[in-house]
Every structure is written in structure tokens, then in C-alpha cells.
Design a protein around this motif. Sequence first.
Motif, PDB file in Angstrom:
ATOM      1  N   PHE A 185       0.825  -1.211   0.000  1.00 27.26           N
ATOM      2  CA  PHE A 185       0.000   0.000   0.000  1.00 27.26           C
ATOM      3  C   PHE A 185       0.859   1.261   0.000  1.00 27.26           C
ATOM      4  CE2 PHE A 185      -3.749  -2.365   2.099  1.00 27.26           C
ATOM      5  CZ  PHE A 185      -4.366  -2.543   0.871  1.00 27.26           C
ATOM      6  N   GLN A 186       1.899   1.278   0.829  1.00 28.21           N
ATOM      7  CA  GLN A 186       2.724   2.483   0.893  1.00 28.21           C
ATOM      8  C   GLN A 186       3.523   2.678  -0.386  1.00 28.21           C
ATOM      9  OE1 GLN A 186       6.186   3.546   1.469  1.00 28.21           O
ATOM     10  NE2 GLN A 186       6.869   1.567   0.639  1.00 28.21           N
ATOM     11  N   ALA A 187       3.829   1.599  -1.094  1.00 32.03           N
ATOM     12  CA  ALA A 187       4.545   1.735  -2.365  1.00 32.03           C
ATOM     13  C   ALA A 187       3.703   2.506  -3.379  1.00 32.03           C
ATOM     14  CB  ALA A 187       4.908   0.359  -2.911  1.00 32.03           C
ATOM     15  N   TYR A 188       2.414   2.238  -3.389  1.00 32.05           N
ATOM     16  CA  TYR A 188       1.521   3.012  -4.253  1.00 32.05           C
ATOM     17  C   TYR A 188       1.514   4.481  -3.846  1.00 32.05           C
ATOM     18  CZ  TYR A 188      -0.776  -1.129  -6.348  1.00 32.05           C
ATOM     19  OH  TYR A 188      -1.063  -2.284  -7.054  1.00 32.05           O
ATOM     20  N   LEU A 189       1.341   4.740  -2.553  1.00 37.32           N
ATOM     21  CA  LEU A 189       1.161   6.117  -2.090  1.00 37.32           C
ATOM     22  C   LEU A 189       2.439   6.949  -2.197  1.00 37.32           C
ATOM     23  CD1 LEU A 189      -0.955   8.018  -0.979  1.00 37.32           C
ATOM     24  CD2 LEU A 189      -0.350   7.275   1.335  1.00 37.32           C
ATOM     25  N   SER A 190       3.582   6.317  -2.015  1.00 39.60           N
ATOM     26  CA  SER A 190       4.847   7.062  -2.086  1.00 39.60           C
ATOM     27  C   SER A 190       5.405   7.123  -3.503  1.00 39.60           C
ATOM     28  CB  SER A 190       5.890   6.420  -1.156  1.00 39.60           C
ATOM     29  OG  SER A 190       6.205   5.104  -1.572  1.00 39.60           O
ATOM     30  N   HIS A 191       4.721   6.504  -4.454  1.00 40.17           N
ATOM     31  CA  HIS A 191       5.229   6.365  -5.822  1.00 40.17           C
ATOM     32  C   HIS A 191       5.619   7.700  -6.445  1.00 40.17           C
ATOM     33  CE1 HIS A 191       5.448   5.050 -10.027  1.00 40.17           C
ATOM     34  NE2 HIS A 191       4.582   6.007 -10.320  1.00 40.17           N
ATOM     35  N   THR A 241       0.674  13.933  -5.448  1.00 37.96           N
ATOM     36  CA  THR A 241       0.271  12.612  -4.993  1.00 37.96           C
ATOM     37  C   THR A 241      -1.242  12.452  -5.061  1.00 37.96           C
ATOM     38  OG1 THR A 241       2.184  12.325  -3.536  1.00 37.96           O
ATOM     39  CG2 THR A 241       0.210  11.068  -2.995  1.00 37.96           C
ATOM     40  N   VAL A 242      -1.958  13.436  -4.533  1.00 33.61           N
ATOM     41  CA  VAL A 242      -3.422  13.392  -4.557  1.00 33.61           C
ATOM     42  C   VAL A 242      -3.935  13.316  -5.994  1.00 33.61           C
ATOM     43  CG1 VAL A 242      -5.520  14.695  -4.043  1.00 33.61           C
ATOM     44  CG2 VAL A 242      -3.675  14.579  -2.357  1.00 33.61           C
TER      45      VAL A 242
END
Length: 364
Positions: A248-254, A274-275
Motif C-alpha cells: 500500500f505504501q509503495a503506491y502512495l509514495s510512488h 500525490t493526490v
Amino acid sequence: MFLTAANLVHYLTARGFVSPCDVVDGQFSVIEAGQHNRNFKVLSGARGGIFVKQIQAIDRLAQSSLLKEAQVYRLAQKFPEWAASMPVLLDYDQTRHSLIFELISDSQNLREYYYQQNTFPNSLAGLLAEALSCYHRLSFDVNALDATIPDLQKKIPWIFTYYKKSYFPPKSLSVGAVQFAELLRSKPALTEHLDRLFETWRFETLIHADLKWDNCLIYHDAGQPKLKVIDWELVEFGDRRWDVASVFQAYLSHSIMRHYRDQSQKREQLLQHTVDSMPMMFASIDTFWRAYCDGMQLAVQDRPLHLLQCLEFSAVRMLCTAFESLHGAAEVSQHAQALVELSQQILDAPAQAAVNLFGFAEEN
């Protein structure tokens, strides 16, 4: 002792992986692919290729980690579905502290793929979920595991308590990494969340413990995409939710980590980008989660709570990413600050973050 492109041929010949004919047929080549270790891709024409991994320096921790990785690969052979999601280990040389794997030809890691393609196929998300669930659903006797993998760790990740105590030699940290602990200490609401989640950690099964897109290789076999999870040297007996949270964090920090060395961008810009970019990942995230729950046979009524728990852990795992980005940094970067702010947002309101940041429907 240490392998180089020059002495690698002799080493591999002595261990029976290369013959003189391979070297002289004109199709033999050695490609250095080192990052944290001394890595080499060895191509030998019709015989295919192998991948060689050796530690960078002789120290107890590095030796223990490599041995642990070899033991995990051997254990996985008892579970065909798990073994199928890993590269094939051909040899472990305890004297040279090296591993030899079958080379996965024409592969790239998920980070490279997503950066290059800027698309997030549901098929790849499903493959990653399948890989995780196939080893997460295994049950192990702890005593038997201790005998099989003597150096297996049973500890909670250091990031939960980093604001209290550094676990790294003082001279090994950059100024930015030291300041990062000070930044965490300046946010009492965040540290309260860390303390709270520390108490919820479960010791339940084997976890990869360093799951990230860099450690997921994709390739094609008979025209079909396949995925292998690599670099098992940090495997631990711990909480399944940590591996899921890492995805999940990999998606969000991408988007933030894509250009984390570009210091021209400000924290507000990074957060807004990011948003703006997350919606293109929503379908992939949803596919990953549903496929993982299906693979784990998680009851439908239990999934909403489990999702929120995994998302909270993803916020903590993202603090690790922020810390890692500060290697060699003279100060806490705007990128690290943005990741910390996202972490705080998730921990303050995980249900809201599930909808707004990850695209889950409210009923999830």
C-alpha cells in the motif's frame, strides 16, 4: 575472497556453472548489477544465465543475512506454490558468502516498470497479491522454524521506536537521518500512534519484511506475465499486515519517490501531485486487496477492519521509506517531510484515507 568480473569466470567454472566452451563461444558476458550487495548477471548463450549475489563486506550481520536467505529458499522448496513465486536457488557458498540463482531473463522490477509505463495493470497487482498470500497462509511451528532458520528474527520493526532510540551506529547516519528522528519527536500525535500500533504487532508467520516494488521482478513466460519476489535476506517471523502495508505504501509514495533527489519541489507540490496521481492507481490497489483477501480466504465481514489495520501499518512503513531516502542527506528533504505528512493523515483518520488516498469505497 570477493568476486569481481575478472575472477568470476574462474569461480563459476570451479563450481560447475560455467565451462570453457561457454566462455569461448562468443555469447558469454558478465554484467555487474550491484546495489547493496555485489551482484552479477552472467549470460552464457544457449545455457541461459545465472545471477550471483555476494555480500559487500565481511561482517556478522551480512553473513547472517545471506545464510538466512539461503535457508528460506531451501524451506520454500517444501511448499511448491511459495517456491514458484521465488527465483530458483542453485547454490550457496558459505566460504565465499555468495548465492547463485537461475537468472530470470528479460525481467525488470515493478518500480522500473511503473516509472517507465506509468500504467498500473490489474494483472500485475493480482500476481503480487497471489505471491504474498501463498506464503502468508502457511502455518509454521516456531520451534521447527528456529531449527531450520537459526538466525530468524522475532522483533518489531525499528521504525516504531526510532523516535526514542537510534538502532544505527552514530557515524553511519547522515545529518538528515538524525534530524528525521527529531522531526518525529516534534509530532506527539504521530508518536502516540506509533506507540499504539507497536502494541498491536503480531508474531504469526514468516514475512518478507522488506517488501517493495524493487524486490518484485516481472517477466513473461509463454506470453503471460509472471512475478517473482526476491531478496529474502530480511525475512522475519512477524505480522502479515506489514507486508501488505508495504505494498500500500509503495503506491502512495510512488509519485513522491519518483524524483526524490530533485530538491526544487516543495512539500505542498509533492502532496498535491500525490493526490492528483492516485486515481490512476485505484483499480490496481483494489485488485491487489481483493485478490489478497481471496487468497487468504479472509471472511468478507472481517475485511473492512483488516484493511484499516493494514493502512495504518502502511503509514508506519512509509516512515521507513522517508528515512531511507535521507541516506547521505544534509537535512530532512521536502520529499521526506511530505511522506511524514501523508503518514500522519492516514494515522489520524484511516477510514477517510482509505477513501480519499487509496480509492476504496466507504463500505470497504
